[in-house]
Design an enzyme around this catalytic site. Structure first.
Site, PDB file in Angstrom:
ATOM      1  N   TRP A   1      10.841  -8.172   2.227  1.00 21.75           N
ATOM      2  CA  TRP A   1       9.830  -7.939   1.190  1.00 21.75           C
ATOM      3  C   TRP A   1      10.539  -8.281  -0.094  1.00 21.75           C
ATOM      4  CZ3 TRP A   1       8.754  -4.279  -2.876  1.00 21.75           C
ATOM      5  CH2 TRP A   1       7.428  -4.307  -3.314  1.00 21.75           C
TER       6      TRP A   1
ATOM      7  N   LYS B   1       5.415  -0.457   3.481  1.00 23.72           N
ATOM      8  CA  LYS B   1       5.181   0.917   3.921  1.00 23.72           C
ATOM      9  C   LYS B   1       6.046   1.919   3.180  1.00 23.72           C
ATOM     10  CE  LYS B   1       3.412   4.237   6.233  1.00 23.72           C
ATOM     11  NZ  LYS B   1       2.055   4.671   5.832  1.00 23.72           N
TER      12      LYS B   1
ATOM     13  N   HIS C   1     -17.146  11.125 -20.711  1.00 28.10           N
ATOM     14  CA  HIS C   1     -16.095  10.750 -21.692  1.00 28.10           C
ATOM     15  C   HIS C   1     -15.648   9.308 -21.510  1.00 28.10           C
ATOM     16  CE1 HIS C   1     -15.872  14.964 -22.813  1.00 28.10           C
ATOM     17  NE2 HIS C   1     -15.935  15.237 -21.518  1.00 28.10           N
TER      18      HIS C   1
ATOM     19  N   LYS D   1      -7.083   4.365  -1.229  1.00 26.83           N
ATOM     20  CA  LYS D   1      -7.297   3.776   0.104  1.00 26.83           C
ATOM     21  C   LYS D   1      -8.064   2.459  -0.011  1.00 26.83           C
ATOM     22  CE  LYS D   1      -4.902   5.406   2.211  1.00 26.83           C
ATOM     23  NZ  LYS D   1      -4.093   6.241   1.381  1.00 26.83           N
TER      24      LYS D   1
ATOM     25  N   CYS E   1      12.544  -3.771   3.350  1.00 24.85           N
ATOM     26  CA  CYS E   1      12.853  -4.849   4.300  1.00 24.85           C
ATOM     27  C   CYS E   1      13.230  -4.193   5.621  1.00 24.85           C
ATOM     28  CB  CYS E   1      14.040  -5.679   3.810  1.00 24.85           C
ATOM     29  SG  CYS E   1      13.752  -6.437   2.238  1.00 24.85           S
TER      30      CYS E   1
ATOM     31  N   ARG F   1       7.518  -2.984   7.249  1.00 20.69           N
ATOM     32  CA  ARG F   1       8.437  -2.708   6.118  1.00 20.69           C
ATOM     33  C   ARG F   1       8.502  -3.859   5.152  1.00 20.69           C
ATOM     34  NH1 ARG F   1      11.790   1.382   6.523  1.00 20.69           N
ATOM     35  NH2 ARG F   1      13.235   0.437   5.075  1.00 20.69           N
TER      36      ARG F   1
ATOM     37  N   GLU G   1      -7.527   9.789  -3.978  1.00 17.14           N
ATOM     38  CA  GLU G   1      -7.054   9.290  -2.678  1.00 17.14           C
ATOM     39  C   GLU G   1      -8.036   8.275  -2.096  1.00 17.14           C
ATOM     40  OE1 GLU G   1      -4.423   9.135  -1.240  1.00 17.14           O
ATOM     41  OE2 GLU G   1      -4.907   8.648   0.831  1.00 17.14           O
TER      42      GLU G   1
ATOM     43  N   ASN H   1      18.970  -4.627   2.875  1.00 21.34           N
ATOM     44  CA  ASN H   1      17.750  -3.995   2.366  1.00 21.34           C
ATOM     45  C   ASN H   1      18.164  -3.208   1.135  1.00 21.34           C
ATOM     46  OD1 ASN H   1      15.285  -2.779   1.942  1.00 21.34           O
ATOM     47  ND2 ASN H   1      15.636  -1.164   3.446  1.00 21.34           N
ATOM     48  N   GLY H   2      17.482  -3.450   0.009  1.00 19.95           N
ATOM     49  CA  GLY H   2      17.810  -2.709  -1.213  1.00 19.95           C
ATOM     50  C   GLY H   2      17.859  -3.665  -2.405  1.00 19.95           C
TER      51      GLY H   2
ATOM     52  N   GLU I   1      -6.081  -0.455  -1.985  1.00 20.87           N
ATOM     53  CA  GLU I   1      -4.832  -0.993  -1.414  1.00 20.87           C
ATOM     54  C   GLU I   1      -5.074  -1.822  -0.150  1.00 20.87           C
ATOM     55  OE1 GLU I   1      -1.782   1.633   0.081  1.00 20.87           O
ATOM     56  OE2 GLU I   1      -3.243   3.172   0.511  1.00 20.87           O
TER      57      GLU I   1
HETATM   58  C1  AGP Z   1      -0.465   5.266   0.413  1.00 18.06           C
HETATM   59  O1  AGP Z   1      -1.548   4.787   1.198  1.00 18.06           O
HETATM   60  C2  AGP Z   1       0.440   4.157  -0.047  1.00 18.06           C
HETATM   61  N1  AGP Z   1       0.909   3.366   1.032  1.00 18.06           N
HETATM   62  C3  AGP Z   1       1.542   4.642  -0.967  1.00 18.06           C
HETATM   63  O2  AGP Z   1       0.928   5.106  -2.144  1.00 18.06           O
HETATM   64  C4  AGP Z   1       2.459   5.763  -0.437  1.00 18.06           C
HETATM   65  O3  AGP Z   1       1.734   6.977  -0.333  1.00 18.06           O
HETATM   66  C5  AGP Z   1       3.599   5.966  -1.436  1.00 18.06           C
HETATM   67  O4  AGP Z   1       4.351   4.773  -1.502  1.00 18.06           O
HETATM   68  C6  AGP Z   1       4.536   7.136  -1.079  1.00 18.06           C
HETATM   69  O5  AGP Z   1       5.197   6.864   0.125  1.00 18.06           O
HETATM   70  P1  AGP Z   1       6.030   8.063   0.812  1.00 18.06           P
HETATM   71  O6  AGP Z   1       5.035   9.131   1.170  1.00 18.06           O
HETATM   72  O7  AGP Z   1       6.691   7.445   2.005  1.00 18.06           O
HETATM   73  O8  AGP Z   1       7.028   8.570  -0.200  1.00 18.06           O
END
Ligand code: AGP
Length: 612
Positions: A76, A607, A508, A489, A2, A27, A485, A102-103, A492
């Site tokens: 969030w 984020k 497999h 991408k 948040c 956030r 990776e 936040n938390g 998400e």
């Molecule tokens: C990556 O595109 C994602 N947004 C997510 O997997 C991110 O890498 C992960 O939450 C780790 O975040 P951080 O690097 O801030 O710890």
């Protein structure tokens, strides 16, 4: 998860708080709200709205709030649906106190039951509301900050809070435990925020709160103490980002801007880490003594998501160049394992935000077991950096797009440089060999620029495949993490099911998936496993799979097998993930744009995952 903003000064708080919220929208953005003390009526007035921040802006346009002390929040949701009732700020029974949080409060049900028994009336389903009623309970002939501290001591979980009260209208209180909170120090005004971009338009002087610290702000001063009231002295850090860096700089999305920033960022990162005279690699915040680094027997990498994929690439480099056994696990597993680590283990924690709850928990567990911890992080002064023994900052600037791009390649470069640094101090690699690698590494930014010139071609290729219902990404050896990776991408930001796989695993299981309705992205640059990748491509084509291949310039063999190719410049196999990932990022971006997805703020994501 948040975003919190607080303001106290002489200017109207509302526009400042809303501007700050806008810069924290990455956030979390499912509801938002604002609370301002109205001096004339000596009351706290609140406006809240479900949905993104523009819904709140629309609301306050018709019902503005006027005052010079206020707090605001973009949410969030973790407890309670993302609706107006559960949006922050929340108030006590009498409406004298307002809080943003936040938390996650893990023991909020127990506390809520007790408070209801004592006559408190709750309006929301949030865990947050418990905090403001606890403050109300203790706010009796004591200053606000003392009531806040007493309340926070009863909480189990994580929090960063901003609190105001009509009884002390010239005071803004903040506190943190497990969630980030910073102070922006202005002239005749002060700010509170979850992250730097929220206040950067008003001040570059930032003070970082540490775990268990409480701050009392008025318009001219700030006073920090621990939860027992013991004063803590801190100086402000000057932040060299400007607010423009945190804007889109003319690109349609933050993500596209950040993809295109990579060459400059890597150029700066490489040159800033190599001493111009001696040619030696150095890290100014890396405080683990060389003797310690020479003595470690193993390495354990801990990270989440994209940072985890960077760690997987580093595992290949560390083992092949330093000969150090290197283990890796995602933070959420690492933190609960029966870890066989100790003083002879170096833990490398990788995190863009430095606030990922699982990674922080893993680091705390590692330190409890006596391991030294070095963090690879992008946010100055973030919690992870202040709990690590050594830090290597990636200096990628603010990464606003939820999908990590420039932070990933900056993490890779930082990890490669650290690998060479270790190999040198442990006398594993001769300097000449290291310098040869560094010469290759220095070419990467320009080679990335060559790839970025292909954006139009990649966009066309992406749109041609954007209707497909699922994708498979295949890579081998040091590009197996690249496959993971690339899949992350795409999934998400476009919500298309996408899976990354070690190409050798095709037989497999995954080969059963191959048909004409699926695209298979094959990562096949020149390498010791190139021929194996060519065989994979042949297997896929013989089953009508649609192949998109990433290959090295000059490759003729794969060009015979598919027209969907993206050529990248030749480089040492070790550094190929730094080049391969750009087409993967662009493929995901253009497919998501074609599908009308919210690229910078994908659904359900935030984020920084600052809760478990
Ligand atoms: C990556 O595109 C994602 N947004 C997510 O997997 C991110 O890498 C992960 O939450 C780790 O975040 P951080 O690097 O801030 O710890």
């Amino acid at each position: 998860m948040c975003g919190i903003v607080g303001y106290i000064g002489s200017r109207e708080a509302q526009p400042i708080l809303l501007a700050g919220l806008r810069r924290l929208e990455y956030r979390g953005y499912d509801s938002s709200g604002i609370a301002i003390i109205l001096p004339r009526k000596n009351s706290v007035s609140i406006r809240k709205s479900a949905g993104k921040i523009q819904a709140l802006e629309k609301l306050v346009k018709t019902k503005p709030l006027s005052g010079v002390t206020g707090i605001a929040h973009t949410r969030w949701a973790t407890h309670g649906a993302p609706n107006q009732c559960n949006a922050h700020p929340h108030q006590d029974c009498k409406g004298e106190i307002a809080i943003v949080h936040n938390g996650i409060i893990e023991n909020y049900e127990t506390l809520k039951t007790q408070l209801i028994k004592e006559g408190h009336r709750f309006r929301s389903q949030t865990d947050t509301e418990v905090i403001v009623h606890l403050i109300e309970k203790f706010y009796d002939n004591v200053p606000l900050e003392e009531a806040v501290s007493r309340a926070l001591k009863l909480l189990i979980g994580s929090f960063a809070v901003g609190v105001i009260s009509t009884r002390e209208p010239s005071k803004l209180v903040g506190a943190r435990l497990g969630s980030p909170l910073i102070i922006g120090v202005g002239k005749g005004e002060n700010f509170l925020a979850s992250d730097i971009p929220a206040v950067l338009g008003f001040t570059k002087e930032i003070v970082f709160l540490d775990e268990g610290e409480v701050v009392v702000l008025d318009k001219d001063n700030f006073k920090i103490s621990d939860l027992d009231g013991k004063t803590v002295f801190k100086k402000a850090t000057h932040i060299d980002w400007d607010i423009a860096q945190a804007e889109k700089a003319g690109f349609d999305h933050f993500m596209l801007k950040e993809i295109n920033e990579q060459p400059r960022i890597l150029e700066n990162l490489i040159s800033s880490r190599i001493n111009k005279e001696s040619g030696k690699i150095f890290f100014e915040e890396q405080n683990i003594p060389e003797d310690k680094l020479k003595s470690i027997k193993e390495i354990f990498i801990v990270a989440c998501g994209t940072a985890y994929h960077a760690g997987m690439v580093a595992k290949y480099a560390l083992e092949s160049l330093c000969g150090i056994p290197t283990h890796i696990d995602v933070s959420s597993e690492f933190r609960y394992r029966d870890l066989l680590i100790g003083p002879e283990t170096l833990v490398i924690a990788i995190s863009q935000s430095g606030e990922t709850a699982d990674t922080l928990a893993g680091v705390r567990e590692a330190k409890r077991r006596g391991s030294s911890v070095i963090s690879i992080c992008n946010v100055l002064g973030s919690t992870l950096t202040r709990e690590s023994d050594g830090v290597i900052y990636t200096h990628a600037g603010p990464e606003i797009g939820v999908a990590s791009t420039k932070a990933y390649t900056a993490q890779l470069v930082a990890l490669f440089l650290f690998t060479f640094y270790l190999a040198e101090i442990r006398d594993i690699l001769p300097v000449a060999k290291i310098n040869k690698y560094l010469d290759e590494l220095r070419k990467i930014p320009k080679q990335q620029i060559e790839i970025l010139k292909l954006q139009k071609k990649i966009a066309t290729l992406s749109r041609k495949h954007s209707h497909l219902g699922s994708f498979l990404y295949l890579g081998r050896n040091i590009n197996y993490p690249s496959a993971l990776e690339g899949a992350l991408k795409l999934k998400e930001i476009s919500y298309i099911p996408a899976e990354g796989y070690a190409a050798g695993e095709m037989k497999h299981g995954p080969i059963a998936l191959i048909d004409e309705y699926r695209a298979v992205v094959c990562i096949a640059p020149g390498s010791k496993v190139y021929e194996k990748m060519v065989s994979n491509i042949q297997e896929i084509r013989s089953r009508q799979g649609k192949v998109i291949a990433i290959i090295s310039e000059g490759d003729k063999e794969v060009k015979e097998l598919t027209r969907n190719i993206i050529c990248i410049p030749k480089t040492d196999e070790l550094f190929s993930p730094l080049l391969v990932v750009l087409p993967l990022q662009l493929l995901a971006y253009y497919i998501a744009v074609k599908r009308g997805c919210d690229v910078d703020q994908p659904r359900n994501l935030a984020k920084s995952v600052t809760v478990e």
